[in-house]
Structure formats: structure tokens, C-alpha cells
Design an enzyme around this catalytic site. Structure first.
Site, PDB file in Angstrom:
ATOM      1  N   LYS A 174     -87.169   4.258 -46.349  1.00 22.08           N
ATOM      2  CA  LYS A 174     -87.859   5.347 -47.058  1.00 22.08           C
ATOM      3  C   LYS A 174     -89.072   4.808 -47.768  1.00 22.08           C
ATOM      4  CE  LYS A 174     -86.754   4.043 -51.440  1.00 22.08           C
ATOM      5  NZ  LYS A 174     -87.691   3.634 -52.467  1.00 22.08           N
ATOM      6  N   ASP A 202     -80.323   5.851 -53.669  1.00 13.52           N
ATOM      7  CA  ASP A 202     -81.117   6.118 -52.466  1.00 13.52           C
ATOM      8  C   ASP A 202     -80.260   6.359 -51.221  1.00 13.52           C
ATOM      9  OD1 ASP A 202     -83.525   5.771 -53.820  1.00 13.52           O
ATOM     10  OD2 ASP A 202     -83.601   3.625 -53.387  1.00 13.52           O
TER      11      ASP A 202
HETATM   12  O1  C5P Z   1     -78.632   3.381 -57.636  1.00 12.61           O
HETATM   13  P1  C5P Z   1     -78.966   1.970 -57.333  1.00 12.61           P
HETATM   14  O2  C5P Z   1     -77.748   1.087 -57.306  1.00 12.61           O
HETATM   15  O3  C5P Z   1     -79.811   1.802 -56.112  1.00 12.61           O
HETATM   16  O4  C5P Z   1     -79.842   1.466 -58.530  1.00 12.61           O
HETATM   17  C1  C5P Z   1     -80.127   0.115 -58.741  1.00 12.61           C
HETATM   18  C2  C5P Z   1     -80.642  -0.061 -60.141  1.00 12.61           C
HETATM   19  O5  C5P Z   1     -81.929   0.530 -60.281  1.00 12.61           O
HETATM   20  C3  C5P Z   1     -79.804   0.569 -61.219  1.00 12.61           C
HETATM   21  O6  C5P Z   1     -78.768  -0.291 -61.635  1.00 12.61           O
HETATM   22  C4  C5P Z   1     -80.818   0.793 -62.322  1.00 12.61           C
HETATM   23  O7  C5P Z   1     -81.069  -0.403 -63.018  1.00 12.61           O
HETATM   24  C5  C5P Z   1     -82.070   1.134 -61.550  1.00 12.61           C
HETATM   25  N1  C5P Z   1     -82.236   2.591 -61.380  1.00 12.61           N
HETATM   26  C6  C5P Z   1     -82.594   3.340 -62.469  1.00 12.61           C
HETATM   27  N2  C5P Z   1     -82.748   4.698 -62.336  1.00 12.61           N
HETATM   28  C7  C5P Z   1     -82.572   5.295 -61.147  1.00 12.61           C
HETATM   29  C8  C5P Z   1     -82.220   4.538 -60.012  1.00 12.61           C
HETATM   30  C9  C5P Z   1     -82.065   3.175 -60.156  1.00 12.61           C
HETATM   31  O8  C5P Z   1     -82.772   2.811 -63.586  1.00 12.61           O
HETATM   32  N3  C5P Z   1     -82.731   6.612 -61.048  1.00 12.61           N
END
Ligand code: C5P
Length: 304
Positions: free
Chosen positions: A11, A142
């Protein structure tokens, strides 16, 4: 059942607007995702009882991909087994990688989405698309978008999706930068810069971007691309400025850091323009690789 093969796209975020940090440690987002034609192919097959997950990786930066249950794809297999009441998720997962690792294109999330689809088929699990979407959202912000693909607006953590109407195809030049950036570190740097008053956090809206996507005009889309994480990615990896400047000098319509970076994406007028731009970028010596990608493409899907 025999091996199950699934293709899943990377993406890019055409717009990534970062809101406040929530009590759960995530940031409230408003983003426009587009799935593009850089793909990983995942093959999932049954493994002997009690063997757990075995992960094999081929392709770009394969040595950086975890081979244990820390890999989001392994966690996806475990999640499907648990939801479907299957005792143990004994699978072999082969990942053929083309999506940059830790590059801001959601490669790990894509592999997880593909594994959800593959394990549902492998085990004939009685899980509908909504159930799979819920598992995806638990795995990562994602992952749901990698399931649906196309172009979509994401809110919440990025997991609440609504499709966005687009016409035509969009041509991107993807510049694979040296190094990796960890997503949590980039969000944390964004918070730090905001707290220090170094960058504004004014909310914006994507009305013009949505109109441009309907008009099939790359010229109209170019000024609308926005990434609130870009100053943070540049702060952590200042050399990205040279990559963005090079895109400008080479005649890209616009360039932004992709998601949390360090991959950068550049908008081209059309296919020929993208191919020419990619060739010039490759010759610049500034990046470790260049790809031409087209969007939107479909989300994770079974291969014959
Ligand atoms: O959801 P995912 O595990 O991909 O997110 C990785 C990290 O990115 C989270 O632990 C957070 O630190 C940050 N993040 C965030 N806000 C979001 C998505 C991700 O702060 N909406």
C-alpha cells in the site's frame, strides 16, 4: 488440501493525517490508502502435527524478515486456527517478497492478510469476510486494507475502511531507500516534534484529493499528496531529503515518504513518464532500488 497460494499488494498512503495519541498507544488517523502492483506471494501448506510454524522467505531483503512466531504471518495463522477451533496451527509459510521490508509499504501486514486468506482456505474454516476483517484489525492497523485493496479511506487506527471511487490508473515510481525505519519510532518522533512546536498539527481535509482521484488527472492529484509522518521520517533519516529533491529535479509531479518510510513514492503523468523517471532514478545512485508500480490493484486473493 494441497498448497494454497495468495498474492497480496503493497500500500501507499496518498494522504496520511495523524491525529492525537490515544490512551491505547495508537494515533487516531485519517488516511487514503491505495494498493499498488508491488506484491508478495504467499504459499501456505500443512505441516506435520506439532511442528508449529515454519517460515521460509525468498526475494528482496529476505534476511530481515523474522522466521519465528514474531512474524505477523505466523500470528495470522494462529489467529485463524483459534477462531476456527483448530487445535494447532501447524503450517509452512513460504513468502516470496517484493514489497520492501520495514519500508512504509505495509509488507508485513500484507503477508499477514495473505496468510489469513490462505489458512481459511487450507482448513476450510467457517469464517466469513467480516470475521476475517476482525482478525486482521487485531493483528495490525494496515492488515484490513491489505485484505480489501483498491483505494480506500481508513479511520480509527487505519482499520475502519470505506472504499474510495477512482477512475483510471495511477503510475508511481517507488524509490527503495537505504536503511529501515521502525513505525513506532516514526510515530514517536512525530509526537516529539509536535510537542516541541517544530511542526504544526493542523487538521486538514481530503476533499480535493478525493475529487482528483475521480477525475483521473495526475496533475490534479499531485498537490494533494500529504504525509504527516514525513517530517518525522526526515528527522530520523535526513538523507531522504535528497531523494525527495531528486524526484523534483527529475520531473516527478510530486513525491512523498511512503507511510512511516523510508521508501519514497513519486507520482508520474503516465506509464511512459514513470518508466523514464524510474530509469533516471536508478542512475542517480541515491537509492538502493527503483520500481514502477501501478494502482489501484485488488487486495489479497487466491492464486490458481
Ligand atoms: O498497528 P501496527 O502494529 O501496524 O502499528 C505499529 C505501531 O505503529 C504501533 O505500535 C504504534 O506505535 C504505531 N501506530 C500508531 N497509530 C496508528 C498505527 C500505528 O501510533 N494508527
Amino acid at each position: 488440501m494441497a498448497d494454497v497460494r495468495v498474492r497480496v499488494p503493497a500500500k501507499i498512503n496518498l494522504s496520511l493525517r495523524v491525529g492525537p495519541l490515544r490512551p491505547d498507544g495508537f494515533h487516531e488517523l485519517s488516511t487514503i490508502f491505495q494498493a499498488v502492483s508491488l506484491v508478495d506471494d504467499i504459499t501456505v501448506s500443512s505441516a506435520p502435527s506439532g511442528s508449529g510454524r515454519t517460515i521460509a522467505v525468498t526475494g528482496d531483503q529476505m534476511e530481515s524478515v523474522p522466521r519465528d512466531d514474531g512474524n505477523l504471518a505466523a500470528r495470522a495463522a494462529i489467529a485463524v486456527a483459534r477462531a476456527a477451533g483448530i487445535d494447532s496451527a501447524d503450517v509452512r509459510i513460504d513468502i516470496a517478497k517484493s514489497i520492501p521490508v520495514a519500508g512504509g509499504m505495509a509488507g508485513g501486514s500484507a503477508d499477514a492478510a495473505a496468510t489469513l486468506i490462505a489458512c481459511r482456505r487450507l482448513w476450510n474454516a467457517d469464517l466469513d469476510d467480516d470475521a476475517l476483517h476482525a482478525l486482521a484489525a487485531d493483528l495490525g492497523s494496515d492488515v484490513p486494507f491489505a485484505l480489501v485493496g483498491g483505494t480506500a479511506r481508513g479511520t480509527g487506527r487505519g482499520e475502519r475502511l470505506v472504499p474510495v471511487l477512482t477512475t483510471g490508473e495511477w503510475h508511481w515510481v517507488v524509490a527503495l531507500s537505504h536503511g529501515e525505519l521502525a513505525t513506532p519510532a516514526v510515530f514517536a518522533e512525530c509526537d516529539r516534534l509536535r510537542a516541541a512546536g517544530d511542526i504544526r498539527s493542523a487538521p486538514g481535509d481530503d476533499t480535493d484529493l478525493l475529487l482528483a482521484l475521480r477525475s483521473a488527472s495526475a496533475h490534479d492529484l499531485a498537490p494533494c499528496l500529504v504525509n504527516d509522518l514525513q517530517p518525522a521520517a526526515l528527522s530520523l533519516q535526513p538523507s531522504l531529503r535528497r531523494v525527495l529533491d531528486a524526484g523534483d529535479e527529475l520531473g516527478a509531479l510530486a513525491g512523498i515518504v511512503s507511510g512511516s518510510g523510508p521508501t519514497c513514492v513519486f507520482l508520474a503523468r503516465d506509464r511512459e513518464h514513470a518508466i523514464g523517471l524510474a530509469a533516471e532514478f536508478a542512475g542517480s545512485g541515491l537509492v538502493r532500488g527503483v520500481r514502477h508500480a501501478v494502482g489501484p490493484v485488488r487486495g489479497a486473493h487466491l492464486l490458481p
